[in-house]
Design an enzyme around this catalytic site. Structure first.
Site, PDB file in Angstrom:
ATOM      1  N   THR B 199     -23.662 -12.948 -12.166  1.00 60.18           N
ATOM      2  CA  THR B 199     -23.693 -12.389 -13.512  1.00 60.18           C
ATOM      3  C   THR B 199     -24.553 -13.178 -14.334  1.00 60.18           C
ATOM      4  O   THR B 199     -24.158 -13.255 -15.540  1.00 60.18           O
ATOM      5  CB  THR B 199     -22.238 -12.239 -13.858  1.00 60.18           C
ATOM      6  OG1 THR B 199     -21.667 -13.230 -14.432  1.00 60.18           O
ATOM      7  CG2 THR B 199     -21.309 -11.556 -12.818  1.00 60.18           C
ATOM      8  N   GLU B 280     -22.007 -12.200 -26.084  1.00 62.97           N
ATOM      9  CA  GLU B 280     -22.672 -11.651 -27.555  1.00 62.97           C
ATOM     10  C   GLU B 280     -21.768 -11.312 -28.501  1.00 62.97           C
ATOM     11  O   GLU B 280     -20.951 -10.402 -28.176  1.00 62.97           O
ATOM     12  CB  GLU B 280     -23.747 -10.632 -26.972  1.00 62.97           C
ATOM     13  CG  GLU B 280     -24.999 -11.197 -26.204  1.00 62.97           C
ATOM     14  CD  GLU B 280     -25.865 -10.222 -25.579  1.00 62.97           C
ATOM     15  OE1 GLU B 280     -26.836 -10.241 -25.301  1.00 62.97           O
ATOM     16  OE2 GLU B 280     -25.261  -8.983 -25.852  1.00 62.97           O
TER      17      GLU B 280
END
Lengths: 408, 408
Positions: B199, B280
């Site tokens: 990932t 994020e």
């Protein structure tokens, strides 16, 4: 919750004129379950002979009302039926007290309406894990029952809203053997919307005669390509319920009639789309058409992977024709895909084909498509004949605003 | 993208002092792939005898560099190895041109370094679907190669950042037979983070001797409980790559050594956690401990369902102890659960048990837990001995801000 949100920019112009359905009456009342200054309980009472079918969430933590409804499906349609729904509290994860609340309410509705308790269905929508103040609902039953009227569909639709910014209704009429049967329905749903069945509360009524077990098969089947193909946020409610009631008052038997099925499908799709249009914070209505998949099931997996991807949804919010994120979502879905056979279009603009950007594609074409309120994404896997259509909305700041302080 | 974002509030105090790893040298350069005014290409060159293992995304639309790396794994470790990584462009969904870019770069690296092309690995991270300007990278290879140095790990870590707000490094030392071996690694990753393997991009180096196929088994195994147990946004990159290189320069054979495995696991977990901490828009670091599941696999499904739920993540963002949404996420996961056996805690605060809110729970206790930067959610299914731990972050306005105009 229950803060007044501005009406969704994707909402229809207004609530449709829903024809009355002979054999069913509605009423709504403000019981103060949680909200103040608005109605929050609706009652529908149906005449003897009404067939009742339903589809419910498969959540392992589904609510007490859902479990109760599921246990009652298939009962004899000879003695009428009733549906009571409250908003503000979902009566989910409320332990044994949850079942007590359901029993108290259904017993009281049976008492006042003459409908046997085993034909009294309920649903509750709102906050999870708080005891339902069922006494407040029971205290209003006399008022509710006294107010029952055939023309109160809109007020019933309004009473079951939570974070919805508009009530949702849809209707259709079907000619069968020279006579007309009517279908009218309403729904609520805005967040915690993802396809594991109805993903919200939906009530649809028709005056057609329809054999009960066939009605169940019909609604289960149509649900797969309507409510099970929408997603707002990938989260599935513990209360999702869809009920379809055929009063038979028209005397017209629609059992197995294809036109009736199509009309009902239209009503279900219309309501499903309205739920997406009222998706929390939604500014874009997005249709994802997947074709050429190895199987229909694979097509649905790809469509939902795209529709549930936060990166795809934020790209729509930003009006960014970021087709690379669609490639990503297809790649991660787990369903069969071949990078070099894949093609992607935004509306009629071919964006990508043969494993790369299309030679005819220019960014300004994609950007123009993204400016629209309604966006169509077409994905062809190039593998087979499997297909599915999924509807969703974008992911915006407003979703965060609504949900970061839903309960506070 | 590549806008300067403020450093994550969950970031560690600084980049750790990473020990040099004998047998591997690094360099970074600004090639102007996409970003201006920063480094965007890093090269690592390893001595002959280096074992190389890796784990890569299973995405069906994975990038050309990933496909190339996968085809090269297992090659003979006798002749050294090299890794070149660029940021700014992922070289994913770039058709046959993508493979050409990889070939051009790996051939040029082979030429200048003397490492055979079949031992030159690459990765690219950034925008999907745009041709990689590989000429810009090739043009800088002489500079890069000339700058190779054993102490340049931090500049290598910085060159591969995209939306990362801090470079991520971790290290460990292990005593084996009275001698010390070193492990140093770095990673990038911030969005499009979900567990289907690494990932993100991760590079870990050790001076231990480690038989190559055993090294591959080790990294595949440890990956399952580290990088495969983190999620920022449920979206899986087309470029995810984790490589582990054992140069053997210490002369100490760590093959099968348990302490080495534990130390490596620590480095991998540390890097995985740093990726979540740089999620994020993240303001909360959340650990989800699932126990009592029917199987370990079920525990992971439940943990990921909680971690990926937008409604759970926005509740964390709003510091709302909305445990009902955790019940919802367990219910929808598809893994086995029994509402009445389930218990949920926030930190040491027991919130819910036996299908309902715990008698000892008070909202202010849960609210206080939610104020913390690091939140632990404990879920016990009450069914068996299956367990898993998942790490994630919250979903905030900043995530929307970053991703609604990533490419524009």
């Amino acid at each position: 919750m229950a803060k007044t949100m501005p009406r969704s920019p994707l909402a229809p112009a207004g609530f449709p004129a829903l024809p009355e359905i002979a054999g069913v009456r509605f009423a709504a009342v403000a019981a103060g379950v949680r909200y103040q200054g608005r109605t929050d309980v609706m009652l529908a009472v149906m005449d003897p002979g009404t067939s009742v079918a339903g589809v419910f969430t498969r959540s392992a933590t589904r609510s007490a009302p859902v479990l109760d409804c599921q246990s009652k499906l298939g009962g004899a349609p000879t003695k009428g039926a009733a549906i009571l729904v409250n908003s503000g509290n979902s009566n989910a994860f409320t332990g044994h007290y949850g079942q007590t609340s359901v029993s108290e309410i259904t017993a009281a509705v049976a008492d006042i309406s003459g409908v046997p308790q085993e034909r009294v269905f309920t649903a509750s929508t709102g906050v999870i894990g708080e005891p339902l103040p069922h006494d407040r609902i029971v205290a209003k039953l006399e008022t509710l029952h006294g107010a029952l009227a055939t023309d109160a569909l809109q007020s019933a639709a309004e009473a079951i809203m939570t974070t919805d910014t508009f009530p949702k209704g849809a209707t259709a009429a079907v000619e069968i053997d020279g006579k007309t049967v009517q279908i009218s329905g309403f729904a609520k749903g805005s967040g915690m919307i993802a396809p594991d069945m109805a993903t919200m509360l939906v009530y649809i009524f028709t005056d057609a005669v329809y054999e009960q077990s066939a009605l169940q098969d019909l609604v289960s089947d149509l649900n797969e390509t309507s409510f099970n193909c929408i997603t707002v946020d990938s989260d599935t409610s513990t209360s999702d319920s869809l009920m379809l009631c055929a009063t038979g008052a028209s005397g017209v038997d629609a059992t197995g009639n294809a036109s009736f099925g199509e009309a009902l499908r239209g009503v279900m799709l219309d309501l499903a789309h309205q739920v997406v249009r009222d998706g929390e914070g939604a500014t874009k209505f997005v249709e994802i058409q997947v074709t050429g998949a190895a199987t229909d099931a694979d097509a649905k997996v790809h469509g939902l992977s795209i529709a549930n991807s936060p990166l795809v949804k934020t790209a729509f919010a930003g009006e960014d024709p970021n087709w690379g994120r669609i490639v990503m979502a297809i790649g991660k879905s787990g369903a069969q895909a071949d990078r070099d056979l894949l093609s992607i279009s935004f509306g009629d603009i071919l964006v990508a084909e043969k494993g790369w950007v299309s030679p005819s594609y220019r960014e300004e074409l994609g950007a123009a498509e993204m400016k629209k309120d309604e966006i169509t994404v077409k994905v062809d896997l190039g593998l087979g004949t499997g297909k599915a259509t999924i509807w969703t909305c974008d992911l915006t700041h407003q979703y965060i605003t609504i949900n970061a302080d839903y309960r506070s």
